[in-house]
Design a protein around this motif. Structure first.
Motif, PDB file in Angstrom:
ATOM      1  N   ARG A 183       0.827  -1.204  -0.009  1.00 22.47           N
ATOM      2  CA  ARG A 183       0.103   0.010  -0.031  1.00 22.47           C
ATOM      3  C   ARG A 183       0.903   1.286   0.033  1.00 22.47           C
ATOM      4  O   ARG A 183       2.052   1.236   0.524  1.00 22.47           O
ATOM      5  CB  ARG A 183      -0.735   0.000   1.268  1.00 22.47           C
ATOM      6  CG  ARG A 183      -0.142  -0.031   2.604  1.00 22.47           C
ATOM      7  CD  ARG A 183      -1.265   0.304   3.833  1.00 22.47           C
ATOM      8  NE  ARG A 183      -0.544   0.486   4.894  1.00 22.47           N
ATOM      9  CZ  ARG A 183      -0.549  -0.381   5.930  1.00 22.47           C
ATOM     10  NH1 ARG A 183      -1.022  -1.756   5.413  1.00 22.47           N
ATOM     11  NH2 ARG A 183      -0.117  -0.310   6.914  1.00 22.47           N
ATOM     12  N   ALA A 184       0.291   2.409  -0.239  1.00 24.48           N
ATOM     13  CA  ALA A 184       1.071   3.623  -0.201  1.00 24.48           C
ATOM     14  C   ALA A 184       1.045   4.116   1.126  1.00 24.48           C
ATOM     15  O   ALA A 184       0.179   3.757   1.964  1.00 24.48           O
ATOM     16  CB  ALA A 184       0.232   4.595  -1.256  1.00 24.48           C
ATOM     17  N   PRO A 185       1.931   4.848   1.423  1.00 23.11           N
ATOM     18  CA  PRO A 185       2.048   5.513   2.786  1.00 23.11           C
ATOM     19  C   PRO A 185       0.853   6.261   3.209  1.00 23.11           C
ATOM     20  O   PRO A 185       0.229   6.949   2.378  1.00 23.11           O
ATOM     21  CB  PRO A 185       3.449   6.553   2.635  1.00 23.11           C
ATOM     22  CG  PRO A 185       3.982   6.099   1.357  1.00 23.11           C
ATOM     23  CD  PRO A 185       2.922   5.334   0.497  1.00 23.11           C
ATOM     24  N   GLN A 186       0.668   6.087   4.520  1.00 24.31           N
ATOM     25  CA  GLN A 186      -0.460   6.948   5.005  1.00 24.31           C
ATOM     26  C   GLN A 186      -0.073   8.456   5.286  1.00 24.31           C
ATOM     27  O   GLN A 186       1.030   8.533   5.971  1.00 24.31           O
ATOM     28  CB  GLN A 186      -1.086   6.418   6.347  1.00 24.31           C
ATOM     29  CG  GLN A 186      -1.680   5.020   6.223  1.00 24.31           C
ATOM     30  CD  GLN A 186      -2.110   4.396   7.562  1.00 24.31           C
ATOM     31  OE1 GLN A 186      -2.866   5.141   8.321  1.00 24.31           O
ATOM     32  NE2 GLN A 186      -1.567   3.149   7.994  1.00 24.31           N
ATOM     33  N   PRO A 187      -0.640   9.410   4.732  1.00 20.55           N
ATOM     34  CA  PRO A 187      -0.208  10.880   5.006  1.00 20.55           C
ATOM     35  C   PRO A 187       0.279  11.204   6.212  1.00 20.55           C
ATOM     36  O   PRO A 187      -0.634  11.041   7.146  1.00 20.55           O
ATOM     37  CB  PRO A 187      -1.256  11.617   4.339  1.00 20.55           C
ATOM     38  CG  PRO A 187      -1.977  10.628   3.365  1.00 20.55           C
ATOM     39  CD  PRO A 187      -1.875   9.369   4.051  1.00 20.55           C
ATOM     40  N   GLY A 188       1.582  11.754   6.502  1.00 22.86           N
ATOM     41  CA  GLY A 188       1.749  12.395   7.697  1.00 22.86           C
ATOM     42  C   GLY A 188       2.036  11.475   8.795  1.00 22.86           C
ATOM     43  O   GLY A 188       2.122  11.736  10.065  1.00 22.86           O
ATOM     44  N   ILE A 189       2.115  10.052   8.637  1.00 24.23           N
ATOM     45  CA  ILE A 189       2.434   9.171   9.625  1.00 24.23           C
ATOM     46  C   ILE A 189       3.761   8.353   9.759  1.00 24.23           C
ATOM     47  O   ILE A 189       4.168   7.871   8.515  1.00 24.23           O
ATOM     48  CB  ILE A 189       1.233   7.981   9.582  1.00 24.23           C
ATOM     49  CG1 ILE A 189      -0.007   8.807  10.101  1.00 24.23           C
ATOM     50  CG2 ILE A 189       1.633   6.955  10.622  1.00 24.23           C
ATOM     51  CD1 ILE A 189      -1.066   7.835  10.215  1.00 24.23           C
ATOM     52  N   HIS A 190       4.508   8.326  10.592  1.00 21.21           N
ATOM     53  CA  HIS A 190       6.031   7.851  10.789  1.00 21.21           C
ATOM     54  C   HIS A 190       5.739   6.033  10.341  1.00 21.21           C
ATOM     55  O   HIS A 190       4.738   5.453  10.978  1.00 21.21           O
ATOM     56  CB  HIS A 190       6.427   7.937  12.141  1.00 21.21           C
ATOM     57  CG  HIS A 190       7.761   7.229  12.520  1.00 21.21           C
ATOM     58  ND1 HIS A 190       8.794   7.773  12.520  1.00 21.21           N
ATOM     59  CD2 HIS A 190       7.877   5.819  12.799  1.00 21.21           C
ATOM     60  CE1 HIS A 190       9.984   7.129  12.952  1.00 21.21           C
ATOM     61  NE2 HIS A 190       9.326   5.835  13.221  1.00 21.21           N
ATOM     62  N   ASN A 191       6.427   5.647   9.343  1.00 23.60           N
ATOM     63  CA  ASN A 191       6.614   4.189   9.212  1.00 23.60           C
ATOM     64  C   ASN A 191       5.246   3.522   8.978  1.00 23.60           C
ATOM     65  O   ASN A 191       5.053   2.405   9.636  1.00 23.60           O
ATOM     66  CB  ASN A 191       7.309   3.411  10.253  1.00 23.60           C
ATOM     67  CG  ASN A 191       8.641   2.651   9.782  1.00 23.60           C
ATOM     68  OD1 ASN A 191       8.760   2.537   8.402  1.00 23.60           O
ATOM     69  ND2 ASN A 191       9.547   2.172  10.504  1.00 23.60           N
ATOM     70  N   SER A 192       4.389   4.213   8.262  1.00 18.09           N
ATOM     71  CA  SER A 192       2.951   3.653   8.084  1.00 18.09           C
ATOM     72  C   SER A 192       2.759   2.360   7.391  1.00 18.09           C
ATOM     73  O   SER A 192       1.701   1.778   7.477  1.00 18.09           O
ATOM     74  CB  SER A 192       2.073   4.690   7.494  1.00 18.09           C
ATOM     75  OG  SER A 192       2.559   4.890   6.160  1.00 18.09           O
ATOM     76  N   GLY A 193       4.019   1.946   6.840  1.00 13.81           N
ATOM     77  CA  GLY A 193       3.663   0.742   5.999  1.00 13.81           C
ATOM     78  C   GLY A 193       4.649  -0.501   6.365  1.00 13.81           C
ATOM     79  O   GLY A 193       4.654  -1.625   5.652  1.00 13.81           O
ATOM     80  N   LYS A 232      -0.823  12.278  16.051  1.00 12.92           N
ATOM     81  CA  LYS A 232      -1.115  13.676  15.541  1.00 12.92           C
ATOM     82  C   LYS A 232      -0.550  13.579  13.879  1.00 12.92           C
ATOM     83  O   LYS A 232       0.553  14.261  14.062  1.00 12.92           O
ATOM     84  CB  LYS A 232      -0.407  14.528  16.401  1.00 12.92           C
ATOM     85  CG  LYS A 232      -1.253  14.677  17.958  1.00 12.92           C
ATOM     86  CD  LYS A 232      -0.744  15.602  19.020  1.00 12.92           C
ATOM     87  CE  LYS A 232       0.950  15.124  19.219  1.00 12.92           C
ATOM     88  NZ  LYS A 232       1.671  15.970  20.095  1.00 12.92           N
ATOM     89  N   PRO A 233      -1.300  12.987  13.200  1.00 10.85           N
ATOM     90  CA  PRO A 233      -0.647  13.039  11.728  1.00 10.85           C
ATOM     91  C   PRO A 233      -0.059  14.738  11.314  1.00 10.85           C
ATOM     92  O   PRO A 233      -0.896  15.396  11.473  1.00 10.85           O
ATOM     93  CB  PRO A 233      -1.734  12.585  10.796  1.00 10.85           C
ATOM     94  CG  PRO A 233      -2.292  11.611  11.787  1.00 10.85           C
ATOM     95  CD  PRO A 233      -2.481  12.320  13.063  1.00 10.85           C
ATOM     96  N   LYS A 267       9.574   6.620   1.418  1.00  9.64           N
ATOM     97  CA  LYS A 267       8.197   6.202   1.640  1.00  9.64           C
ATOM     98  C   LYS A 267       8.064   5.674   3.098  1.00  9.64           C
ATOM     99  O   LYS A 267       6.744   5.806   3.647  1.00  9.64           O
ATOM    100  CB  LYS A 267       7.876   5.038   0.753  1.00  9.64           C
ATOM    101  CG  LYS A 267       7.675   5.333  -0.724  1.00  9.64           C
ATOM    102  CD  LYS A 267       7.378   4.036  -1.284  1.00  9.64           C
ATOM    103  CE  LYS A 267       6.078   4.274  -2.517  1.00  9.64           C
ATOM    104  NZ  LYS A 267       5.952   3.009  -3.115  1.00  9.64           N
ATOM    105  N   THR A 268       9.006   5.625   3.789  1.00  5.31           N
ATOM    106  CA  THR A 268       8.674   5.118   5.279  1.00  5.31           C
ATOM    107  C   THR A 268       8.338   6.313   6.129  1.00  5.31           C
ATOM    108  O   THR A 268       7.623   6.195   7.111  1.00  5.31           O
ATOM    109  CB  THR A 268      10.033   4.486   5.783  1.00  5.31           C
ATOM    110  OG1 THR A 268      11.105   5.567   6.072  1.00  5.31           O
ATOM    111  CG2 THR A 268      10.744   3.369   5.217  1.00  5.31           C
ATOM    112  N   GLN A 269       8.744   7.613   5.488  1.00  7.51           N
ATOM    113  CA  GLN A 269       8.357   8.739   6.292  1.00  7.51           C
ATOM    114  C   GLN A 269       8.749   8.740   7.797  1.00  7.51           C
ATOM    115  O   GLN A 269       8.201   9.317   8.510  1.00  7.51           O
ATOM    116  CB  GLN A 269       6.853   9.104   6.090  1.00  7.51           C
ATOM    117  CG  GLN A 269       6.247   9.120   4.833  1.00  7.51           C
ATOM    118  CD  GLN A 269       4.965   9.570   4.672  1.00  7.51           C
ATOM    119  OE1 GLN A 269       4.341   9.737   3.864  1.00  7.51           O
ATOM    120  NE2 GLN A 269       4.053   8.954   5.772  1.00  7.51           N
TER     121      GLN A 269
END
Length: 380
Positions: A135-145, A343-344, A331-333
């Motif tokens: 999946r694509a990264p969730q906006p604004g979230i650290h290591n969402s995938g 708090k994204p 992409k890991t953000q």
């Protein structure tokens, strides 16, 4: 009577030492001889910027040697000589293809004078990994995938342990004599309950924390045994990571059951340290009293005062290797802080100070003073 008492004391001490020496574990002398041949180890936990997790890094459809080569060239330019790289048990479904791609990756590392530490399992982030397009990264979230390995279903199902054993013995056995590999990390943060992400927040898709930790504590010694049975000639380790007032690493009587497994099975001692210089200076001598090489396999989070400029000089003086989290932003953000799960950072909001990463996605340093500090530490 006095002689008998002395004999009992000596026997008890010998028995205690024997119990702490797990079958196949390197002697301290062997571990220290190995470490004496290593340079001052400096590197990053590495994943290419265009991969969100371990599967996207190594699956056939998304494996990208060109990007990896370009990014490892940046690392070589800083004098970095190691990288910590996460594998995944599901990759073994295509064992031949995965082995070929891992061999290619090791070749790229060798080209840039880098010897990676390879991580077999990980208890952090998404507990439900799946092969295929990620999946694509969730906006604004650290290591969402990022993905756990094994996932919650496999960890809770002993019927799948044979598959996990085949993965460990297969991948370690394929590279057991490969001097391009620095070491094998058996399991990253095996007792991490994901409290702030998939555990306690709205997702609640994690195993119950006590169950997860109990299962991992029972399985980790087997993972060490599998890797040794596969004939690994590189050292094995797993890093304790909870350093606070309730986890006293100076006193074995206060180790958790998991820390006992980790400390007593590891050929070399590794640890994580996202904290101040004072805490780093406190923990290094405690770990070095165990008589084995010491390497920090995670550090550098600017928001909690864990930094290159402050920590590398301390570690170099103490001859402790240092591997930070994050290399090129992507992409890991993970330039976003951990609390971005609550708090994204959306609607154009960014942290005032980046949390992790050495380079921005365009290849420029996040902070030139940091890359200068890395070069000074490595002598580049």
């Amino acid at each position: 009577m006095k002689r008998l008492f002395v004999f009992i004391l000596l026997f008890s001490a010998t028995l205690s030492l024997a119990q702490q020496s797990e079958p196949g574990r390197w002697s301290a002398a062997k571990a220290n001889a190995w470490y004496a041949k290593q340079p001052f180890l400096v590197g990053s936990n590495y994943i290419p910027a265009n991969a969100i997790n371990e599967l996207e890094m190594f699956q056939a459809a998304s494996f990208d040697p060109a990007t990896i080569d370009k990014e490892l060239a940046l690392a070589e330019g800083l004098g970095m000589n190691t990288m910590r790289v996460f594998l995944h048990d599901l990759l073994w479904k295509d064992s031949a293809g995965f082995t070929k791609r891992l061999d290619q990756f090791l070749g790229l590392c060798a080209r840039h004078k880098i010897k990676p530490m390879l991580v077999l399992f990980d208890s952090c982030w998404d507990p439900h990994p799946k092969l295929g397009k990620q999946r694509a990264p969730q906006p604004g979230i650290h290591n969402s995938g990022w993905l756990q390995s094994p996932g919650a279903d496999a960890l809770a199902d002993p019927a799948q342990y044979k598959r996990l054993e085949a993965y460990v013995k297969g991948v370690v056995g394929a590279f057991k004599n490969d001097n391009r590999i620095l070491a094998w990390d058996m399991w990253n943060e095996p007792d991490n309950g994901n409290d702030n992400s998939y555990g306690q927040n709205h997702l609640k898709t994690e195993l119950p924390k006590d169950q997860k930790i109990a299962l991992a504590t029972k399985l980790l010694p087997q993972v060490f045994q599998w890797a040794r049975a596969a004939g690994a000639t590189q050292p094995l380790t797993s890093a304790p990571w909870i350093f606070n007032g309730t986890h006293d690493w100076s006193n074995p009587a206060k180790w958790t059951a998991m820390e006992k497994v980790q400390f007593e099975n590891s050929d070399i001692i590794t640890f994580h340290q996202y904290s101040t210089t004072q805490d780093l200076e406190k923990i290094i001598p405690i770990l070095q009293k165990m008589g084995r090489p010491v390497i920090c396999t995670e550090y550098m989070a600017r928001g909690v005062n864990s930094k290159f400029q402050t920590h590398l000089p301390i570690a170099k003086k103490a001859k402790v290797g240092m591997i930070n989290w994050g290399f090129v932003a992507g992409k890991t953000q993970t330039f976003l802080p951990w609390d971005s799960w609550q708090k994204p950072y959306v609607n154009g909001r960014e942290p005032a100070v980046w949390f992790h990463e050495v380079f921005k996605q365009n290849g420029t340093p996040v902070d030139p003073a940091e890359t200068a500090a890395i070069k000074q530490a490595t002598g580049k």
